[in-house]
Design a protein around this motif. Structure first.
Motif, PDB file in Angstrom:
ATOM      1  N   UNK A  39       0.932  -1.223  -0.213  1.00 51.62           N
ATOM      2  CA  UNK A  39       0.046  -0.109   0.199  1.00 51.62           C
ATOM      3  C   UNK A  39       0.731   1.184  -0.101  1.00 51.62           C
ATOM      4  N   UNK A  40       0.328   2.492   0.121  1.00 50.82           N
ATOM      5  CA  UNK A  40       0.833   3.716   0.346  1.00 50.82           C
ATOM      6  C   UNK A  40       0.980   4.067   1.833  1.00 50.82           C
ATOM      7  N   UNK A  41       2.118   4.596   2.122  1.00 54.83           N
ATOM      8  CA  UNK A  41       2.742   4.901   3.641  1.00 54.83           C
ATOM      9  C   UNK A  41       3.473   6.054   3.389  1.00 54.83           C
ATOM     10  N   UNK A  42       3.292   6.743   4.382  1.00 52.85           N
ATOM     11  CA  UNK A  42       4.479   7.913   4.709  1.00 52.85           C
ATOM     12  C   UNK A  42       5.820   7.317   5.108  1.00 52.85           C
ATOM     13  N   UNK A  43       6.652   8.209   4.647  1.00 52.04           N
ATOM     14  CA  UNK A  43       8.231   7.761   5.375  1.00 52.04           C
ATOM     15  C   UNK A  43       8.091   7.729   7.072  1.00 52.04           C
ATOM     16  N   UNK A  44       8.724   6.727   7.474  1.00 46.78           N
ATOM     17  CA  UNK A  44       8.664   6.430   8.619  1.00 46.78           C
ATOM     18  C   UNK A  44       7.624   5.509   9.176  1.00 46.78           C
ATOM     19  N   UNK A  45       6.760   5.161   8.298  1.00 48.05           N
ATOM     20  CA  UNK A  45       5.715   4.307   8.833  1.00 48.05           C
ATOM     21  C   UNK A  45       5.977   2.997   8.601  1.00 48.05           C
ATOM     22  N   UNK A  46       4.894   1.996   8.753  1.00 45.23           N
ATOM     23  CA  UNK A  46       5.210   0.757   8.767  1.00 45.23           C
ATOM     24  C   UNK A  46       4.221  -0.086   7.854  1.00 45.23           C
ATOM     25  N   UNK A  75       7.712  -4.601   7.945  1.00 45.76           N
ATOM     26  CA  UNK A  75       8.727  -3.471   7.597  1.00 45.76           C
ATOM     27  C   UNK A  75       8.460  -2.087   8.478  1.00 45.76           C
ATOM     28  N   UNK A  76       9.313  -1.769   9.012  1.00 46.18           N
ATOM     29  CA  UNK A  76       9.343  -0.600   9.785  1.00 46.18           C
ATOM     30  C   UNK A  76      10.362   0.642   9.322  1.00 46.18           C
ATOM     31  N   UNK A  77       9.968   1.939   9.812  1.00 42.58           N
ATOM     32  CA  UNK A  77      10.880   3.130   9.654  1.00 42.58           C
ATOM     33  C   UNK A  77      11.134   3.094   7.986  1.00 42.58           C
ATOM     34  N   UNK A  78       9.930   2.831   7.319  1.00 42.39           N
ATOM     35  CA  UNK A  78      10.105   2.943   5.890  1.00 42.39           C
ATOM     36  C   UNK A  78      10.736   4.151   5.087  1.00 42.39           C
ATOM     37  N   UNK A  79      11.508   3.850   4.107  1.00 43.42           N
ATOM     38  CA  UNK A  79      11.641   5.138   3.553  1.00 43.42           C
ATOM     39  C   UNK A  79      11.397   5.213   2.085  1.00 43.42           C
ATOM     40  N   UNK A  80      11.331   6.544   1.232  1.00 47.76           N
ATOM     41  CA  UNK A  80      11.011   6.604  -0.029  1.00 47.76           C
ATOM     42  C   UNK A  80      11.795   5.327  -0.951  1.00 47.76           C
ATOM     43  N   UNK A  81      13.088   5.286  -0.581  1.00 48.29           N
ATOM     44  CA  UNK A  81      13.845   4.186  -1.507  1.00 48.29           C
ATOM     45  C   UNK A  81      13.307   2.558  -1.258  1.00 48.29           C
ATOM     46  N   UNK A  82      12.566   2.406  -0.325  1.00 49.18           N
ATOM     47  CA  UNK A  82      11.707   1.152  -0.245  1.00 49.18           C
ATOM     48  C   UNK A  82      10.782   1.055  -1.085  1.00 49.18           C
ATOM     49  N   UNK A  83      10.178   2.028  -1.783  1.00 50.99           N
ATOM     50  CA  UNK A  83       9.120   2.021  -2.814  1.00 50.99           C
ATOM     51  C   UNK A  83       9.579   0.743  -3.967  1.00 50.99           C
ATOM     52  N   UNK A  84       8.780  -0.256  -3.997  1.00 49.59           N
ATOM     53  CA  UNK A  84       8.874  -1.229  -4.917  1.00 49.59           C
ATOM     54  C   UNK A  84       7.812  -2.275  -5.097  1.00 49.59           C
ATOM     55  N   UNK A  85       7.782  -2.968  -6.075  1.00 49.25           N
ATOM     56  CA  UNK A  85       7.045  -4.087  -5.931  1.00 49.25           C
ATOM     57  C   UNK A  85       7.708  -5.364  -5.368  1.00 49.25           C
ATOM     58  N   UNK A  86       7.168  -5.791  -4.188  1.00 48.63           N
ATOM     59  CA  UNK A  86       7.643  -7.045  -3.214  1.00 48.63           C
ATOM     60  C   UNK A  86       7.099  -8.148  -3.911  1.00 48.63           C
ATOM     61  N   UNK A  87       8.022  -9.274  -3.946  1.00 52.19           N
ATOM     62  CA  UNK A  87       7.664 -10.478  -4.369  1.00 52.19           C
ATOM     63  C   UNK A  87       8.158 -11.599  -3.326  1.00 52.19           C
ATOM     64  N   UNK A  88       7.376 -12.596  -3.084  1.00 50.26           N
ATOM     65  CA  UNK A  88       7.736 -13.613  -2.078  1.00 50.26           C
ATOM     66  C   UNK A  88       8.129 -14.882  -2.896  1.00 50.26           C
ATOM     67  N   UNK A  89       9.142 -15.566  -2.241  1.00 46.19           N
ATOM     68  CA  UNK A  89       9.360 -16.770  -3.212  1.00 46.19           C
ATOM     69  C   UNK A  89       9.512 -18.009  -2.519  1.00 46.19           C
ATOM     70  N   UNK A  90       9.553 -19.156  -3.002  1.00 45.83           N
ATOM     71  CA  UNK A  90       9.595 -20.515  -1.947  1.00 45.83           C
ATOM     72  C   UNK A  90      10.581 -21.415  -2.918  1.00 45.83           C
ATOM     73  N   UNK A  91      11.413 -22.234  -2.162  1.00 43.02           N
ATOM     74  CA  UNK A  91      11.936 -23.536  -2.680  1.00 43.02           C
ATOM     75  C   UNK A  91      11.864 -24.715  -1.575  1.00 43.02           C
ATOM     76  N   UNK A  92      11.805 -25.775  -2.287  1.00 33.23           N
ATOM     77  CA  UNK A  92      11.650 -27.070  -1.706  1.00 33.23           C
ATOM     78  C   UNK A  92      13.136 -27.096  -0.937  1.00 33.23           C
ATOM     79  N   UNK A  93      13.252 -27.613   0.272  1.00 29.33           N
ATOM     80  CA  UNK A  93      14.411 -27.760   1.103  1.00 29.33           C
ATOM     81  C   UNK A  93      14.471 -28.799   2.019  1.00 29.33           C
TER      82      UNK A  93
END
Length: 126
Positions: free
Chosen positions: A9-16, A82-100
C-alpha cells in the motif's frame, strides 16, 4: 505451490507495513522462503530470507534493523514486517519459495527459488 502476496500500500516515510505471503497447493513447512523487490527502472533484488524451520534469517544491508521476516507454518504464511520505511523502499515486493530438505538454510539468489508470488506494490511517500 501457489504464492499470494498481500499487504502492500501507500505509507508515509517512517511508517510501517506488514506483507503476507500465503501458500496454497502444498505446505510451506517444507520450503525455505524469501522476499525480493523491484523498484522502477531497477532489477529485482534480494530483501530477506528465512529457513524452513524459521530459525535462520538473513537480510539485505539496506533493510537490516528495519525489516523482519517471519513465518507461521501452521498458517502456511510468511511475513515481512517493514518499519521505518523510506522512499527508497518503494518497489513491488515478491515472495518466493524453494523446496528444501535442510531445516536451517536460507537463500539469497533469485535463481535458487522455484516458486514466485505475483507481487504487491509498496509506495513510501516523503
Amino acid at each position: 505451490v501457489q504464492l499470494q502476496a498481500s499487504g502492500g500500500g501507500l505509507v508515509q516515510a517512517g511508517g510501517s507495513l506488514r506483507l503476507s505471503c500465503a501458500a496454497s497447493g502444498r505446505t510451506l513447512s517444507t520450503n525455505a522462503m524469501g522476499w525480493f523487490r523491484q523498484a522502477p527502472g531497477k532489477e529485482r533484488g534480494f530483501v530477506a530470507a528465512i529457513s524452513r524451520s524459521g530459525g535462520s534469517t538473513y537480510y539485505a544491508d539496506s533493510v537490516k534493523g528495519r525489516f523482519t521476516i517471519s513465518r507461521d507454518n501452521a498458517k502456511n504464511t510468511v511475513y515481512l514486517q517493514m518499519n521505518s520505511l523510506k522512499p527508497e523502499d518503494t518497489a513491488v515486493y515478491y515472495c518466493a519459495a524453494r523446496r528444501d530438505y535442510r531445516a536451517s538454510n536460507y537463500y539469497t539468489r533469485q535463481e535458487e527459488y522455484e516458486y514466485w508470488g505475483q507481487g504487491t506494490q509498496v509506495t513510501v511517500s516523503s
